[in-house]
Design an enzyme around this catalytic site. Structure first.
Site, PDB file in Angstrom:
ATOM      1  CG  HIS A   1      45.660  31.171  42.181  1.00 55.93           C
ATOM      2  ND1 HIS A   1      45.271  31.503  41.087  1.00 55.93           N
ATOM      3  CD2 HIS A   1      46.414  32.239  42.770  1.00 55.93           C
ATOM      4  CE1 HIS A   1      45.582  32.725  40.597  1.00 55.93           C
ATOM      5  NE2 HIS A   1      46.240  33.224  41.617  1.00 55.93           N
TER       6      HIS A   1
ATOM      7  CD  GLU B   1      42.096  26.905  41.488  1.00 59.13           C
ATOM      8  OE1 GLU B   1      40.945  27.489  40.762  1.00 59.13           O
ATOM      9  OE2 GLU B   1      42.508  27.650  42.185  1.00 59.13           O
TER      10      GLU B   1
ATOM     11  CB  CYS C   1      43.054  32.152  37.074  1.00 57.74           C
ATOM     12  SG  CYS C   1      44.567  31.227  37.509  1.00 57.74           S
TER      13      CYS C   1
ATOM     14  CB  CYS D   1      44.099  27.520  38.122  1.00 60.81           C
ATOM     15  SG  CYS D   1      45.007  28.158  39.432  1.00 60.81           S
TER      16      CYS D   1
END
Length: 183
Positions: A57, A59, A94, A97
């Protein structure tokens, strides 16, 4: 939203540019920038399809970039490397993260739109501050920055065929909805 709206707009614009890069690469269009002392220290986009790794992801991509540079990871408050760092991300982090951000001691997060399926900053569960933890400090997370643009870029992605999906579903009849309802 707070009084630094102009500053937030600049950094969210950079995060949106990363989301556009993700979209162009066939990724779910999420982008982010990490800011310290009003300077971007890292930026990234989703790379899950490219790397065939569900943990890539935006992040986490940016956190890896920060951790790879010793100049960017001086120990902050209580040894947390991101304690003086702010994240701007197009979609609410999410659960995975949000947890990683808490473990890294992020100062605060500003995001575009909510993540109703996997949101870790209140969309589904408040990993950022609602769950008690014995050692990782909570952080402030505020949504709504560039919300409409974040929703529209996600819609642009989801009306297209995802060639990376195991069994792509035909989306020939899908229409891009541009109306965004208020929160």
């Amino acid at each position: 939203m707070d009084s630094d709206t102009g500053e937030h707009d600049v950094f969210m614009s950079e995060a949106m540019a990363m989301a556009e890069e993700a979209l162009a690469a066939g990724e779910v269009p999420v982008g982010c920038v990490f800011v310290r002392k009003k300077i971007i220290i890292a930026k990234a986009r989703n790379r899950t399809n490219q790397l065939r790794n569900a943990t890539r992801h935006a992040e986490l991509e940016a956190i890896d970039e920060i951790l790879a540079d010793p100049k960017l990871t001086p120990p902050g408050r209580d040894g947390y490397p991101l304690s003086e760092t702010t994240l701007y991300v197009t979609v609410e982090p999410c659960i995975m993260c949000a947890s990683a951000l808490r473990q890294m001691g992020i100062k605060e997060v500003f995001y575009g739109c909510a993540n109703d399926r996997f949101g870790g900053c209140g969309g589904v569960i408040g990993v950022n501050d609602a769950l008690a933890h014995p050692s990782h400090p909570p952080y402030r997370a505020i949504g709504g920055y560039a919300r409409e643009a974040a929703i529209l870029i996600l819609r642009r992605f989801y009306v297209t065929e995802n060639s990376n999906a195991p069994a792509p579903k035909s989306k020939a009849n899908r229409i891009l909805k541009t109306e965004i309802l208020p929160r």
